[in-house]
Write a protein that holds these residues in place. Structure first.
Motif, PDB file in Angstrom:
ATOM      1  N   THR A 197      -1.671  -5.388  -8.787  1.00  0.00           N
ATOM      2  CA  THR A 197      -2.800  -5.773  -7.921  1.00  0.00           C
ATOM      3  C   THR A 197      -2.843  -4.864  -6.698  1.00  0.00           C
ATOM      4  O   THR A 197      -2.589  -5.308  -5.577  1.00  0.00           O
ATOM      5  N   PRO A 198      -3.157  -3.600  -6.884  1.00  0.00           N
ATOM      6  CA  PRO A 198      -3.182  -2.658  -5.752  1.00  0.00           C
ATOM      7  C   PRO A 198      -4.335  -2.954  -4.807  1.00  0.00           C
ATOM      8  O   PRO A 198      -5.354  -3.543  -5.201  1.00  0.00           O
ATOM      9  N   SER A 199      -4.179  -2.523  -3.568  1.00  0.00           N
ATOM     10  CA  SER A 199      -5.222  -2.766  -2.569  1.00  0.00           C
ATOM     11  C   SER A 199      -6.111  -1.551  -2.332  1.00  0.00           C
ATOM     12  O   SER A 199      -7.273  -1.704  -1.958  1.00  0.00           O
ATOM     13  N   LYS A 200      -5.556  -0.332  -2.566  1.00  0.00           N
ATOM     14  CA  LYS A 200      -6.347   0.861  -2.219  1.00  0.00           C
ATOM     15  C   LYS A 200      -6.080   2.007  -3.180  1.00  0.00           C
ATOM     16  O   LYS A 200      -4.936   2.351  -3.465  1.00  0.00           O
ATOM     17  N   ASP A 218      -2.135   2.897  -4.010  1.00  0.00           N
ATOM     18  CA  ASP A 218      -1.083   2.309  -3.167  1.00  0.00           C
ATOM     19  C   ASP A 218       0.080   3.275  -2.978  1.00  0.00           C
ATOM     20  O   ASP A 218       1.266   2.887  -3.063  1.00  0.00           O
ATOM     21  N   SER A 258     -10.496  -5.656  -7.769  1.00  0.00           N
ATOM     22  CA  SER A 258     -10.489  -5.957  -6.334  1.00  0.00           C
ATOM     23  C   SER A 258      -9.950  -4.810  -5.482  1.00  0.00           C
ATOM     24  O   SER A 258      -9.830  -4.929  -4.265  1.00  0.00           O
ATOM     25  N   CYS A 259      -9.640  -3.692  -6.113  1.00  0.00           N
ATOM     26  CA  CYS A 259      -9.044  -2.556  -5.403  1.00  0.00           C
ATOM     27  C   CYS A 259     -10.130  -1.723  -4.715  1.00  0.00           C
ATOM     28  O   CYS A 259     -11.133  -1.357  -5.331  1.00  0.00           O
ATOM     29  N   GLN A 260      -9.915  -1.404  -3.446  1.00  0.00           N
ATOM     30  CA  GLN A 260     -10.842  -0.553  -2.699  1.00  0.00           C
ATOM     31  C   GLN A 260     -10.668   0.904  -3.125  1.00  0.00           C
ATOM     32  O   GLN A 260      -9.546   1.369  -3.320  1.00  0.00           O
ATOM     33  N   SER A 261     -11.775   1.645  -3.253  1.00  0.00           N
ATOM     34  CA  SER A 261     -11.725   3.055  -3.636  1.00  0.00           C
ATOM     35  C   SER A 261     -12.360   3.923  -2.555  1.00  0.00           C
ATOM     36  O   SER A 261     -13.379   3.548  -1.974  1.00  0.00           O
TER      37      SER A 261
END
Length: 256
Positions: free
Chosen positions: A85-88, A106, A138-141
């Motif tokens: 579940t990475p954020s970025k 991440d 849900s990961c921001q790119s």
């Protein structure tokens, strides 16, 4: 403890061939086995077209015939690095006659390559963002572009905005991003660029002056890309610099 990084569990010869070629290219230790072979479960990643046997395996990579090599490559690397579940996700780009591109999620590098034509870099970047949204919704790119060369960074920015206005883009100071010359240096710089803070694009970033050095560089760039089959005139170079003509209209489109 699992003995192999990956297992190819399929009876489909086309999938087997494609998967083996990919794993060899990535230098990943793997085993080939039937889906019913218990050794499959001793691998971190299982590449298969029959998921029923491996529904609960954390490293499952489900494929079909003629699968997208880049997507599967990124999926495999994400499974091996246990990214869940990475954020970025950051796409770092080092623009130049050869542009380095790196996907860093991440802080972990999942993909890197070098390309020449700016539009090809943009197309790949859009695909990479699509892959990330598929794998991690849900990961921001974000795309980060190095500014070591005003000419090449501007050509790339123009290609991006010609393609889409919806990407999040930052410009990054490239100072001290080149660790060494030679093969792979563009990709190494792209990885460093991905890890740096940047700034938003402003209108002046899209403008180029009509400089003799820029005209000369564009002519050399076109000769290199077309392997000497196309020579750029000074008027065409000026039109590109003034954004009256796109680079693709010269290089990508067939000559009349």
């Amino acid at each position: 403890m699992r003995r192999w990084e990956a297992a190819v569990a399929t009876e489909n010869p086309r999938i087997l061939y494609q998967a083996v070629q990919l794993l060899k290219r990535l230098d990943i230790d793997f085993i080939i086995c039937y889906p019913t072979d218990n050794r499959c479960n001793q691998s971190q990643v299982i590449i298969t077209d029959v998921p029923d046997y491996f529904q609960h395996h954390e490293g499952l990579v489900l494929v079909q015939e003629n699968f997208d090599m880049d997507f599967v490559r990124i999926t495999i690397m994400a499974r091996l690095r246990m990214i869940q579940t990475p954020s970025k996700a950051v796409i770092g780009i080092d623009p130049g006659m050869t542009s380095g591109v790196a996907l860093v999620v991440d802080g972990i590098v999942l993909y890197q390559i070098s390309l020449a034509i700016p539009s090809a870099v943009v197309e790949l970047s859009c695909r990479l963002i699509g892959y990330i949204h598929t794998l991690f919704p849900s990961c921001q790119s974000i795309i980060k572009v190095g500014t070591g060369s005003k000419l090449y960074s501007t050509l790339l920015l123009r290609a991006i905005f010609h393609k889409t206005q919806e990407l999040e883009i930052e410009l990054v100071n490239e100072k001290n991003t080149t660790l060494s010359g030679g093969a792979g240096s563009d990709e190494s710089s792209a990885i460093i660029i991905a890890g740096r803070s940047g700034r938003k694009v402003i209108s002046s970033d899209m403008l180029l002056e009509v400089k003799v050095g820029y005209i000369r560089s564009l002519k050399q760039f076109v000769i290199r890309l077309t392997r000497g089959k196309r020579a750029l005139t000074s008027n065409e170079a000026r039109a590109i610099l003034l954004d009256e003509l796109t680079f693709d209209e010269i290089v990508v489109q067939p000559m009349s």
